[in-house]
Design a protein around this motif. Sequence first.
Motif, short mmCIF file in Angstrom:
data_model
loop_
_atom_site.label_atom_id
_atom_site.label_comp_id
_atom_site.label_asym_id
_atom_site.label_seq_id
_atom_site.Cartn_x
_atom_site.Cartn_y
_atom_site.Cartn_z
N ASP A 175 68.58 100.82 59.11
CA ASP A 175 68.94 101.68 57.99
C ASP A 175 68.93 100.97 56.64
OD1 ASP A 175 69.28 103.70 59.81
OD2 ASP A 175 71.46 103.54 59.89
N LEU A 176 68.62 99.68 56.61
CA LEU A 176 68.58 98.98 55.32
C LEU A 176 67.51 99.61 54.43
CD1 LEU A 176 68.80 95.26 56.49
CD2 LEU A 176 70.55 96.52 55.22
N PRO A 177 67.86 100.02 53.21
CA PRO A 177 66.86 100.61 52.31
C PRO A 177 65.86 99.54 51.83
CG PRO A 177 69.10 101.17 51.62
CD PRO A 177 69.22 100.07 52.63
N MET A 178 64.63 99.97 51.64
CA MET A 178 63.63 99.06 51.06
C MET A 178 64.02 98.78 49.61
SD MET A 178 61.76 98.80 53.73
CE MET A 178 61.73 99.73 55.27
N VAL A 179 63.96 97.50 49.21
CA VAL A 179 64.29 97.17 47.83
C VAL A 179 63.06 97.29 46.92
CG1 VAL A 179 66.19 95.68 48.53
CG2 VAL A 179 63.95 94.68 48.13
N GLU A 180 61.87 97.21 47.51
CA GLU A 180 60.62 97.41 46.79
C GLU A 180 59.61 98.00 47.76
OE1 GLU A 180 59.95 97.07 43.66
OE2 GLU A 180 61.61 95.84 42.90
N MET A 181 58.62 98.74 47.21
CA MET A 181 57.52 99.27 48.01
C MET A 181 56.21 98.70 47.46
SD MET A 181 58.62 101.25 50.48
CE MET A 181 57.03 101.98 50.91
N VAL A 182 55.31 98.32 48.36
CA VAL A 182 53.99 97.82 47.95
C VAL A 182 52.94 98.53 48.79
CG1 VAL A 182 54.91 95.56 47.29
CG2 VAL A 182 54.02 95.90 49.60
N LYS A 183 51.73 98.48 48.33
CA LYS A 183 50.61 99.06 49.06
C LYS A 183 49.92 97.99 49.89
CE LYS A 183 49.59 102.51 45.46
NZ LYS A 183 49.98 103.69 46.27
N PRO A 184 49.29 98.37 51.01
CA PRO A 184 48.45 97.40 51.72
C PRO A 184 47.41 96.82 50.76
CG PRO A 184 48.74 99.37 53.04
CD PRO A 184 49.33 99.68 51.69
N GLY A 185 47.17 95.54 50.85
CA GLY A 185 46.28 94.84 49.94
C GLY A 185 46.99 94.19 48.77
N SER A 186 48.32 94.37 48.68
CA SER A 186 49.09 93.81 47.56
C SER A 186 49.41 92.33 47.79
CB SER A 186 50.40 94.57 47.39
OG SER A 186 50.17 95.92 47.07
N SER A 187 49.50 91.60 46.68
CA SER A 187 49.98 90.22 46.67
C SER A 187 51.14 90.12 45.70
CB SER A 187 48.86 89.25 46.24
OG SER A 187 47.77 89.31 47.14
N PHE A 188 52.16 89.33 46.05
CA PHE A 188 53.36 89.28 45.23
C PHE A 188 54.16 88.03 45.56
CE2 PHE A 188 53.80 91.98 48.97
CZ PHE A 188 54.86 91.40 49.63
N ARG A 189 55.13 87.75 44.70
CA ARG A 189 56.02 86.59 44.89
C ARG A 189 57.43 87.07 45.22
NH1 ARG A 189 55.91 81.36 41.03
NH2 ARG A 189 53.99 81.21 42.27
N VAL A 190 58.11 86.34 46.11
CA VAL A 190 59.49 86.61 46.48
C VAL A 190 60.30 85.32 46.35
CG1 VAL A 190 61.05 87.31 48.35
CG2 VAL A 190 58.84 88.45 48.08
N GLN A 191 61.42 85.38 45.62
CA GLN A 191 62.33 84.25 45.54
C GLN A 191 63.42 84.38 46.59
OE1 GLN A 191 63.84 83.98 41.52
NE2 GLN A 191 61.86 83.38 40.67
N CYS A 192 63.90 83.23 47.08
CA CYS A 192 64.89 83.22 48.15
C CYS A 192 65.99 82.20 47.85
CB CYS A 192 64.25 82.84 49.49
SG CYS A 192 62.90 83.92 50.02
N LEU A 193 67.22 82.56 48.17
CA LEU A 193 68.32 81.61 48.18
C LEU A 193 68.15 80.66 49.36
CD1 LEU A 193 71.26 84.14 47.66
CD2 LEU A 193 70.20 82.71 45.89
N ASP A 194 68.87 79.52 49.35
CA ASP A 194 68.91 78.75 50.58
C ASP A 194 69.67 79.57 51.63
OD1 ASP A 194 71.66 77.42 51.47
OD2 ASP A 194 71.67 77.42 49.28
N TRP A 195 69.52 79.21 52.87
CA TRP A 195 70.01 80.07 53.96
C TRP A 195 71.51 80.28 53.94
CZ3 TRP A 195 72.27 78.66 59.00
CH2 TRP A 195 72.73 77.35 59.06
N THR A 196 72.27 79.35 53.32
CA THR A 196 73.73 79.49 53.26
C THR A 196 74.19 80.20 52.00
OG1 THR A 196 74.25 77.44 52.07
CG2 THR A 196 73.89 77.27 54.46
N GLY A 197 73.28 80.52 51.10
CA GLY A 197 73.67 81.16 49.85
C GLY A 197 74.41 80.24 48.90
N GLY A 198 74.08 78.95 48.93
CA GLY A 198 74.68 78.01 47.98
C GLY A 198 75.98 77.40 48.44
N GLN A 199 76.29 77.47 49.73
CA GLN A 199 77.54 76.88 50.21
C GLN A 199 77.49 75.35 50.27
OE1 GLN A 199 79.69 78.90 53.54
NE2 GLN A 199 77.83 80.13 53.73
#
Length: 408
Positions: free
Chosen positions: A28-52
Amino acid sequence: MLQTLIEVDVSKPAAEQGGVIHNRWHPDLPMVEMVKPGSSFRVQCLDWTGGQILDSDSANDIRDVDLTQVHYLSGPIGVEGAEPGDLLVVDILDIGTLAESDWGFTGLFAKSNGGGFLTDHYPDARKACWNFEGIYAQSRHIPGVRFAGLMHPGLIGCLPSADLLKMWNAREQALIATDPNRVPELALPPNPASAVMGRLTGSAAQAAAQEGARTVPPREHGGNCDIKNLSRGAKVYFPVYVKNAGLSMGDIHFSQGDGEITFCGAIEMAGWIDLHVEVIKGGMEKYGIKNPIFKPSPLEPRYSNYLIFEGISVDEAGEQYYLDAHVAYRQACLNAIAYLKKFGYTGEQAYAILGTAPVEGHISGIVDIPNACATLWIPAEIFDFDIMPNASGPEIMVSGGADLAMAG
């Protein structure tokens, strides 16, 4: 540079990232963004602990880390037209560190808080921090070793269906029930404490948190596979279990040895990933796929001089197991650690090297009863001294008191 689809702020808690972060798997998690097949994009990520975890010389943060929070994932990202039964094709185009967080860490978790592959031998919390120099990493806590990293997402996958989630929870709870008081636990059941459910809110978020799957293991949808060769140029074919697929990722590693044996065994970091997505309609049935399949990166550190350690399925107490690859790989790791200690490394330093350096793990024999044979390949070139055996014997090459940080 590609459009940054998801941005994070490493100075803020995961729950304050605008709903683009989650740490449970739920359909049930809502999509935060939608893209089309064929799209290229960048995603930033926290470290796995979220800065702990801090860049410090104390392992109190490793000792006290709250594992009900992890892993923090960026997403889910929806791909238009993807339906259950399709394959989502994900190309990893590029990957890198965030300028404001250009360092990494490795932790040996306390046995009482997750432990690791060798937790009975190394039960206490310890930590190594790593500095990055281009493609290379070195640590003030582990002298005499420097190696080229192979950056990759330790965790990447698509959302599960409601039926798949129900199956995960049932089978893992059945495993827990066989030894409910074991330390560390046999598996981690749903736990609403510290759950971050993306853009779900109110009662819907509360209900999903009660049954959302923890992110620790790999499962049919991908997840925490920790495959070190999923770097630049790699391709992943993910089974699609929900409409629009719901692609999420995180747990970026600068480098890792096969097996990530200390649990927090890679060089963990915040970072970014450039991705390209396509869809193969009906791909799960066409190719008989229920788990992801992978095409590895064409890039890897170029090492050619390895020292290989063997392990068989006979444990430390001499008990014989039948073709048990887990026991065999543990013995290979312990044999390698005992060897590296002859050059002056502590057991903890050697353990951390095996988790972070680009060592290779192989199941070398799985049919010759009663002993499985596993091997651990250590690239000799990562050390600034010769580790090969010779007639005069090993010399102490690592001294000066450096060691992994301890908890106070």
